[in-house]
Scaffold this motif. Structure first.
Motif, short mmCIF file in Angstrom:
data_model
loop_
_atom_site.label_atom_id
_atom_site.label_comp_id
_atom_site.label_asym_id
_atom_site.label_seq_id
_atom_site.Cartn_x
_atom_site.Cartn_y
_atom_site.Cartn_z
N SER C 96 0.85 -1.19 0.00
CA SER C 96 0.00 0.00 0.00
C SER C 96 0.89 1.24 0.00
CB SER C 96 -0.90 0.00 1.23
OG SER C 96 -0.11 0.25 2.38
N ASP C 148 -4.01 4.05 2.65
CA ASP C 148 -4.36 2.64 2.44
C ASP C 148 -4.56 2.30 0.96
OD1 ASP C 148 -4.61 0.23 3.64
OD2 ASP C 148 -6.78 0.36 3.93
N ALA C 149 -4.36 3.30 0.09
CA ALA C 149 -4.62 3.06 -1.33
C ALA C 149 -3.56 2.16 -1.94
CB ALA C 149 -4.66 4.39 -2.07
N ARG C 150 -3.91 1.58 -3.07
CA ARG C 150 -2.93 0.78 -3.80
C ARG C 150 -2.24 1.67 -4.81
NH1 ARG C 150 -4.48 -4.61 -5.17
NH2 ARG C 150 -5.12 -5.56 -3.24
N GLU C 153 -3.98 2.78 -8.01
CA GLU C 153 -5.12 3.70 -7.91
C GLU C 153 -4.68 5.16 -7.92
OE1 GLU C 153 -7.41 0.62 -4.85
OE2 GLU C 153 -6.79 2.60 -4.18
#
Lengths: 294, 329, 260
Positions: C96, C148-150, C153
């Motif tokens: 992440s 928490d984003a990948r 994204e």
């Protein structure tokens, strides 16, 4: 003395030719797609087993059988390309995932062969005579000579294909960089499809020819795949010719180790040797820097 | 004001799995079912080692079954040939696995992807060849038999044995889970995704690869010891090709590089043949097709259906992308 | 000049017969923002690789904070206080955004698996501190809400900022940025400029490799210009801008482009 030498030399060259042709096939597929095909030995098995079907069971004349064997191998290759390779590439799978996919394909091909031929060893009728021929001290037969001749024939054909045709240029360009090749107007999917078809044809023919000497059994594919890997690694996966030479070397080593040492340790000893080669020359005896770029 | 960091994964699912495992002997009746349950744990252990190495660190080793076999043979041979007790044999076996892994890893880890795969496959074939052919040393095809595990002068029964295997699996599961959630796990994934960038951030790439190779070899050895404990016999079939295929299938079906993929995968792979016997002659084809279907339609395995993070990501992805653009403007 | 943080002495790199970097020397003082520019093929990226240890030098020396690090491996340089970002964003796709930044703090952890296992409470506390520090860094670049984003994204502009946050996590003495503005739109470039200005005000030493000449002229105190592997200028932006050698190097390139 001479008899034994002659026997080992020819047995080594014959088996080595088959390993070499599998190595060459693997290298061509690797060159265009960066995938190691775990199902390559299955094409050899299909060659041998369909030879049983067309030559013995259906008793077709051998030219017809030969064409039909080639057709079966190529159809299987198309199935591998359209059923495994393309869908996985379109889903952006890693090369090693695709390798596991080809392993699944090998299991499926084996499963189908099990349904068709059952697990028993079959006699594969030779196209040529197995009667002994003498050249000085060399004892051989027409089938062995044909296999060795076929090996060199495919080497020349592959060289011609890769270096003397526009198509071969596209194959080499795709291997170096598929993206750039695409910009140059080369459809890499077609190139990969062709390389699967060609290598299946080569391996299927190898199966048709070696069948009478090894015997046809549906489980033979795996060991041949592994021998092909080792051939490709020993010579160098980056070049079909290096891989073919590696196969010849493995065939000869196997025969002489079994003949003069103990046949028990011939196989492990060869794998040890290959490991040592990899340690000293990570990209094969004849390999070059090309392989370093994945 | 610093925003709160996202929640960290907890140990809850690990505990859930282990409690379920501990309840199993009370739910299963037949000895056959108990054997399957033990086999699930053994394959789970083997696959967790492979998952650390390939799933998390990106280094493929097709030689894992060889370490599995070395673990099984080592445990049997130290007991039978040297007369060691089970505990010293267990420790000695793991040391042997680690030493062999260092010797193999030092030269081979310079290789990448397919070359590493092929070289480790050659290693497996050497091990298999020795197990099969050096009859004076390994017993050849017939292998070596050992006496059952004893406690206080009495042979441990099937349920007791199950708990020994479960204990080993629990230890490996906790280790696996601790590593992947720690800085070690981050470093491993960094190596998998981009070695150059990992090195630039201070990760000693070569050292980590070797450490994980050794660790996964030791874990495979633990699985081998468990196999010997339950079957009381070792033979060359331990490093046959089908073991490798099962291991690869487990990680693919369960989900490569996921926390619980190896466990989910081995449940499926051990039980699948039981289900497939209904297919009769089609069994092999269905097995191959099964792997393929997973590769194609569920590339992150069963875990991707279960793990919360993936759920959230899938949910977020469905929402119109807003936050990204706003931040850029 | 103040204390020297980075000293490059006669750095040379040959690839076969080609000399990509030819006996280049320059120094970066503490708190200075130094730009490294030059037309395509000037050897900027190779120079960057030599300093960060991705490639070894063929000849010459690299000194960092008074220590000779010519032969130090790449992974030994970040713990010493040398941080870098990548031109093609090289964040770890499997982690992440937050975990990527946390990796920037990897050298703080005791080395090795066994030490990690035996770390106990101290290690757990360090993990918590690492998270907090990484969140701080994300907050600094304005991406705390995306923790928490990948990676897939995020936009390219955001990824560059995450890369910078990751490089800053360890509190480096020298931040090296490889074409940070490449591929960014105007708004993103302005945002990046503001960020770098803040870092500069905090007294962080920086080395910027950049293609965008206007961007670098504003962001740097001093500029080193390379052309075909050699240094052709080393001065303050205003004088570099009017240096005839620099102008002819860039014009030469444009002429070459026009000829194509």
């Amino acid at each position: 003395m001479m008899m034994k030498l002659s026997y080992l030399l020819l047995a080594g060259l014959t088996n080595g030719s088959v390993y070499g042709l599998i190595g060459l096939s693997l290298s061509i597929i690797y060159g265009s797609s960066r995938v190691i095909n775990f199902a390559q030995g299955e094409f050899v098995m299909l060659g041998a087993m369909t030879a049983v079907m067309f030559l013995a069971t259906l008793a077709l004349p051998w030219p017809v059988a030969l064409v039909l064997v080639a057709v079966v191998a190529i159809v299987a290759a198309l199935g591998l390309d359209h059923g495994v390779y393309r869908p996985l590439v379109r889903r952006k799978a890693e090369p090693l995932t695709i390798m596991i996919g080809t392993l699944a394909a090998a299991i499926i091909i084996y499963g189908i062969a099990l349904l068709v031929w059952g697990p028993e060893q079959k006699f594969v009728p030779p196209i040529l005579s197995l009667a002994p021929i003498r050249f000085g001290f060399l004892m051989t037969n027409a089938q062995q000579l044909a296999i060795i001749a076929m090996f060199f024939g495919f080497l020349v054909a592959t060289w011609f294909l890769l270096y003397r045709t526009r198509f071969g240029l596209s194959i080499r360009a795709t291997g170096v960089n598929p993206r750039v090749a695409l910009l140059m107007g080369i459809r890499s999917e077609r190139i990969v499809q062709f390389s699967f078809m060609y290598s299946a044809f080569v391996s299927g023919m190898a199966g048709l020819m070696i069948g009478p000497l090894l015997g046809g059994q549906i489980g033979m594919g795996l060991l041949l795949t592994v021998k092909g890997f080792m051939a490709a690694i020993l010579g160098g996966l980056g070049s079909p010719f290096a891989a073919a030479a590696g196969g010849l070397a493995i065939g000869l080593m196997e025969a002489f180790m079994a003949g003069y040492g103990t046949s028990l340790y011939a196989e492990p000893a060869i794998f040890v040797l290959i490991l040592l080669v990899l340690i000293v020359r990570p990209y094969g005896l004849l390999g070059d820097y090309e392989a370093e770029r994945r | 004001m610093t925003a709160n960091s996202p929640p960290r994964p907890t140990l809850a699912p690990v505990i859930f799995i282990l409690v379920l495992g501990a309840l199993l002997p009370f739910l299963l009746q037949s000895g056959f079912h108990m054997r399957l349950a033990m086999l699930i744990w053994i394959y789970a252990i083997l696959s967790m080692g492979f998952n650390l190495l390939y799933g998390y660190t990106g280094q493929i080793s097709l030689g894992q079954p060889a370490f599995y076999a070395i673990g099984a043979y080592g445990f049997a041979m130290l007991q039978v040939k040297l007369g060691w007790g089970p505990v010293p044999s267990f420790i000695g076996t793991l040391v042997v696995c680690a030493v062999v892994a260092v010797l193999i890893g030092l030269p081979l880890l310079r290789l990448r992807t397919h070359y590493l795969a092929m070289a480790t496959l050659a290693f497996m074939l050497i091990q298999h060849g020795i197990a099969n052919r050096w009859i004076g040393f390994t017993g050849g095809q017939s292998g070596i038999a050992i006496v059952p595990l004893q406690w206080g002068g009495e042979t441990i029964g099937r349920t007791g044995l199950y708990f020994v295997v479960l204990g080993m699996a629990a230890a490996v599961l906790l280790l696996h889970d601790f590593l992947v959630r720690s800085h070690v796990g981050r470093a491993m994934q960094a190596i998998r995704d981009d070695e150059t960038a990992a090195a630039a951030l201070g990760v000693h790439v070569v050292k980590y690869k070797l450490r994980i190779l050794v660790l996964s070899a030791v874990i495979a050895g633990v699985a081998g010891v468990c196999f010997t404990l339950t079957s009381l016999r070792v033979d060359p079939s331990l490093s046959e090709f089908h073991v490798l295929v099962s291991m690869l299938t487990i990680v693919v079906v369960g989900g490569l590089g996921t926390r619980f993929g190896p466990i989910l995968g081995s449940v499926v792979v051990v039980l699948l043949p039981q289900v497939l016997t209904g297919f009769g002659e089609l069994e092999t084809i269905v097995y191959g097709a099964f792997i393929l279907v997973f590769l194609l339609f569920l590339p992150h395995g069963l875990s991707s259906l279960i793990e919360r993070r993936d759920f959230l990501a899938a949910f977020k992805a469905r929402k119109p992308a807003g936050t990204g653009k706003e931040a850029a403007e | 000049m103040t204390e020297t943080i980075l000293k490059v002495e006669g750095a040379t790199r040959r690839f076969g017969g080609l000399v990509a970097v030819n006996a280049v020397s320059f120094e970066i003082g503490k708190g200075m923002a130094c730009g490294l520019i030059g037309p395509n093929g000037a050897g900027k990226s190779t120079m960057f690789d030599l300093i960060t240890g991705v490639r070894p030098v063929s000849a010459g020396d690299i000194w960092f904070k008074g220590q000779r690090m010519t032969n130090a491996p790449a992974h030994a340089r970040s713990p010493m206080g040398m941080a870098r970002t990548f031109q093609i964003v090289r964040l770890f796709r499997g982690l992440s955004v937050l975990e990527n930044v946390m990796l920037g703090l990897h050298p703080r952890f005791a080395d090795g698996i066994i030490r990690a296992l035996l770390g106990g409470k101290a290690r757990a506390a360090q993990e918590t501190a690492t998270r907090a520090r990484a969140m701080e860094m994300l907050d600094f670049v304005g991406l705390a809400d995306r923790a928490d984003a990948r990676i897939e994204e995020m936009t390219l502009g955001q990824l560059r900022l995450v890369d910078i946050a990751r490089a800053l996590a360890l509190g480096p003495d020298l931040l090296m940025l490889d074409e940070p503005a490449a591929g960014l739109n105007d708004a993103e470039t302005d945002n990046l400029g503001v960020m770098l200005e803040r870092l500069r005000k905090q007294g962080l030493s920086m080395l910027l490799v950049e293609h965008d000449v206007d961007f670098i002229m504003n962001a740097c105190d001093r500029i080193v210009v390379m052309d075909r592997g050699t240094k052709i200028a080393d001065d303050v932006p205003a004088r570099v801008r009017t240096d005839p050698k620099v102008i002819s190097a860039y014009i030469g390139q444009r002429a070459a482009h026009a000829a194509h």
